[in-house]
Design an enzyme around this catalytic site. Structure first.
Site, mmCIF file in Angstrom:
data_model
loop_
_atom_site.group_PDB
_atom_site.id
_atom_site.type_symbol
_atom_site.label_atom_id
_atom_site.label_comp_id
_atom_site.label_asym_id
_atom_site.label_seq_id
_atom_site.Cartn_x
_atom_site.Cartn_y
_atom_site.Cartn_z
ATOM 1 N N GLY A 114 77.140 12.934 18.336
ATOM 2 C CA GLY A 114 78.165 11.915 18.157
ATOM 3 C C GLY A 114 77.589 10.568 17.738
ATOM 4 O O GLY A 114 78.233 9.802 17.008
ATOM 5 N N PRO B 144 71.188 13.874 26.961
ATOM 6 C CA PRO B 144 71.742 13.644 25.626
ATOM 7 C C PRO B 144 72.847 12.600 25.571
ATOM 8 O O PRO B 144 73.112 12.035 24.512
ATOM 9 C CB PRO B 144 72.264 15.028 25.209
ATOM 10 N N ASP C 88 84.256 11.260 25.695
ATOM 11 C CA ASP C 88 84.342 12.170 26.842
ATOM 12 C C ASP C 88 82.926 12.682 27.105
ATOM 13 O O ASP C 88 82.606 13.833 26.865
ATOM 14 C CB ASP C 88 85.298 13.317 26.487
#
Lengths: 278, 278
Positions: free
Chosen positions: A138, A162, A155
């Site tokens: 992301g 990570p 979320d």
């Protein structure tokens, strides 16, 4: 066999849950993923030994992460979810007919696969045709991205491993750029009782970037301290002043936590939480 | 030595806290009382192995049990506390100058003595001259009593052992009789996530007797599920319609949880809790 799961939330404090069955346990490329059948809380997803969700209380977390921004933005067509591999956030999002396009970027394919197999009550929304699933980081996804979203939902798991970069100033700057001029960001921001430094930093970063930044909260029994916080950060809309209360009241879908009262009450912060984000 | 305290909230779910020191352990006439020094939550009072309070999160429980009714009743002169031997409820009550007379009826003298010795941050209010301490059974105390109170607070332990009768229809009827014609009752009513039957019964009883009955809630990290409920039952005043907001806003004392926003937000119930007390 008497099998008990323990999670130490902080070094001297934790939760313990009796386990009926271990359904899945795998070291993926990024993390240890477990799916365990608990005695009292249904199935449970763990990552690196930390509770990500249980079937019995996940509704609170996922409803609060989604229906709050969706009941504020007047025209939420394009939504980006970062993380959320279990599918719970997407399951709530697809309930909103006005959302035309949901992109979910999850780093770990194994989380999605495990959830599809063992948590159908969460992952069911992932097969909705409005949902576009991307396996990837992301942080890299939002960096320099030209596409713009109405709502972005972070979320994430806890800020270790990570997900650590999902709590950084730079990342939030890229998220800001990926939002339309009236876009809204919502993020989970950990326990205000146990991770006060994470919260102070996160809200300081958000306030550097976004004109509107508000904390809200909900109880999540299996998360550390049972008390959880969320950030609502936006370019234009205030979660209370611009709350589309009729939309929330006349919602066509069932909720178990969220309603129009909860929407307002969740932003009414206790003294110690007001002080945290002052 | 590695010493851990465990409380099973329901058979397959519990909390665990690392213990630095056992300060007090006694079987009183009624129950096992413990005071333990925890690693993360300060000192902790246990009764029959259940967490009654920790120094770190008791403020939420005690502020919500007291400042809510005290910010509704326009002239709260006489207050009765049943239970509350640790003193936390009385500590919050004495902050209100308008309260002239506080009667506390605690069944177990050993709880008071232990708290006086080991929990001075809680028991300090007990020596206030406005406080009248009675050692006795709260159930017997209210039965046939002629004296009337403005506010009655049920600061009970869980509905097993000596506190069981504090959740009965008959007891609530006697409490009703001990309230003036505009009196308010506030009670702790357990976890809406874990003890739904207790809550359904309690609210059904209260609604048989009182014209105004409302549930409110707050997170209490060391209580089962971390989510706690309270009942506000009264003969006349509604906790929101009759909320003296200026009084709450201009309070002269410091709080860490309660404020005028929290007062209103605490009554804004999630769907599953609305359904519980419908």
């Amino acid at each position: 066999m008497d099998l008990w799961f323990y999670e130490k939330h902080i070094p001297g404090t934790g939760i313990t849950l009796k386990i009926k069955n271990v359904l899945y346990f795998k070291k993926s490329r990024y993390q240890h993923i477990g799916i365990l059948e608990t005695e009292d809380f249904g199935r449970m997803l763990t990552i690196d030994g930390m509770v990500m969700l249980t079937e019995r209380d996940e509704f609170i977390y996922h409803e609060m992460l989604t229906h709050i921004p969706l009941s504020v933005h007047p025209d939420p067509e394009k939504v980006l979810v970062i993380g959320g591999g279990d599918g719970g956030t997407v399951r709530e999002l697809v309930k909103h007919r006005e959302v035309k396009n949901i992109t979910m970027v999850e780093i770990d394919r194994d989380v999605i696969d495990a959830s599809r197999k063992y948590l159908p009550g969460l992952s069911s929304g992932l097969k909705n045709p409005r949902v576009h699933l991307l396996i990837g980081d992301g942080i890299k996804y939002v960096k320099g991205k030209k596409e713009k979203f109405d709502i972005i939902i972070l979320d994430s798991s806890d800020p270790v491993g990570p997900a650590e970069g999902l709590f950084s100033l730079n990342f939030f700057k890229h998220v800001f750029t990926c939002l339309k001029e009236d876009g809204i960001l919502v993020a989970q921001t950990e326990s205000p009782f146990m991770y006060q430094n994470v919260i102070r930093d996160t809200f300081r970063y958000l306030k550097e970037i976004f004109p509107v930044v508000r904390m809200y909260f909900a109880p999540v029994p299996t998360y550390p301290s049972g008390l959880w916080s969320f950030a609502f950060a936006s370019k234009k809309y205030d979660p209370i002043l611009n709350f589309r209360i009729e939309q929330a009241r006349n919602r066509k879908f069932r909720t178990r936590y969220y309603n129009e009262d909860v929407h307002r009450g969740a932003f009414m912060l206790p003294e110690f939480m007001k002080n945290l984000v002052r």
